[in-house]
Design a protein around this motif. Sequence first.
Motif, PDB file in Angstrom:
ATOM      1  N   UNK A 125      12.044 -37.324  -7.385  1.00  0.00           N
ATOM      2  CA  UNK A 125      11.731 -38.752  -7.409  1.00  0.00           C
ATOM      3  C   UNK A 125      12.647 -39.495  -6.434  1.00  0.00           C
ATOM      4  N   UNK A 126      12.085 -40.484  -5.771  1.00  0.00           N
ATOM      5  CA  UNK A 126      12.863 -41.369  -4.901  1.00  0.00           C
ATOM      6  C   UNK A 126      12.748 -42.781  -5.448  1.00  0.00           C
ATOM      7  N   UNK A 127      13.869 -43.334  -5.875  1.00  0.00           N
ATOM      8  CA  UNK A 127      13.887 -44.667  -6.486  1.00  0.00           C
ATOM      9  C   UNK A 127      12.868 -44.768  -7.627  1.00  0.00           C
ATOM     10  N   UNK A 128      12.725 -43.665  -8.370  1.00  0.00           N
ATOM     11  CA  UNK A 128      11.832 -43.629  -9.515  1.00  0.00           C
ATOM     12  C   UNK A 128      10.408 -43.210  -9.214  1.00  0.00           C
ATOM     13  N   UNK A 177      21.070 -46.552   0.382  1.00  0.00           N
ATOM     14  CA  UNK A 177      20.664 -47.373  -0.753  1.00  0.00           C
ATOM     15  C   UNK A 177      19.650 -46.688  -1.651  1.00  0.00           C
ATOM     16  N   UNK A 178      18.953 -45.660  -1.130  1.00  0.00           N
ATOM     17  CA  UNK A 178      18.009 -44.916  -1.944  1.00  0.00           C
ATOM     18  C   UNK A 178      18.743 -43.988  -2.913  1.00  0.00           C
ATOM     19  N   UNK A 179      18.063 -43.640  -3.981  1.00  0.00           N
ATOM     20  CA  UNK A 179      18.562 -42.642  -4.927  1.00  0.00           C
ATOM     21  C   UNK A 179      17.471 -41.600  -5.112  1.00  0.00           C
ATOM     22  N   UNK A 180      17.815 -40.340  -4.896  1.00  0.00           N
ATOM     23  CA  UNK A 180      16.866 -39.243  -5.050  1.00  0.00           C
ATOM     24  C   UNK A 180      17.279 -38.410  -6.266  1.00  0.00           C
ATOM     25  N   UNK A 181      16.292 -38.046  -7.070  1.00  0.00           N
ATOM     26  CA  UNK A 181      16.544 -37.246  -8.269  1.00  0.00           C
ATOM     27  C   UNK A 181      15.659 -36.002  -8.241  1.00  0.00           C
TER      28      UNK A 181
END
Length: 283
Positions: free
Chosen positions: A197-200, A255-259
């Motif tokens: 997921x990237x930014x949800x 600034x992105x968040x990857x999960x």
Amino acid sequence: MKLAGVRLAGDDTIHIARLDGDTVQVVTGLARFWADPRGWTAEAAGLTGAGVPAESVRFAPPVPPSARVICVGLNYRAHAAEGSFEVPEYPTLFGRWTASLSVGDVPAPVPTGEAGLDWEGEVAAYVAEPLADADPETARAAVLGYSTFNDLTARRAQKLTTQWTLGKNGDRSGPMGPIVTADEVGDPRDGLRVQTRVNGTVVQDGNTRDMLFDVGDVLSLISRTFTLNPGDVIATGTPDGVGYVRTPPWLLQPGDVVEVEIDRLGVLRTPIVNPDRQLECAR
């Protein structure tokens, strides 16, 4: 059982610890653990006591500096197709240096000159005993456990030559989660969902059942050329849904968040930052 690399307060030495939710039980030093991973894993299972708060330690990759980190490219049929690659007859293998490894929640910088970083959610497998000329069944049995992994890729650098080394070894571009022992994971051939997921927003949603070459096959092939040692790591490849093949391309920006979330292995979270924050974040 989950095993993680940790540094204790005021000590830069890496230890292996059992991770129990919000606490950790220190097992032994990193080098001692990989000298006898089966024995120390059994020791870890029997530890009792309160442990120490997880927030009081610094997590570190649970692999020795001598480890070979061998990645499998194009190991899901749909991923090979989305990049217009032929399905390979043998696994496409490339190496990562341990210096590129990181852990969850540690920022990964976009290298200078790159339009961004691409995500590649993967399952990593950890070798527990020497393997030389091993058959696939023996090789599968030699896996200590598995973890989440994100093979963050600098695509511009990757495409400069036919070799992928440069684009696959950016600073802190190989975050990995704790090792979950094989007895709790089972055989990945039975199916583990791999979601990124990237930014949800879900960008990858695959399953290890779709791998072209399973862990045993890959380890067996490698062992015919060189001996695999305890602590070596195999990153098993990524499903389809990477960013660079999209129209327009979608790459990770500061600034992105990857999960990366994988069945039975948990969630691996990585924030993306500017390259000028690199030295600050490394401290």
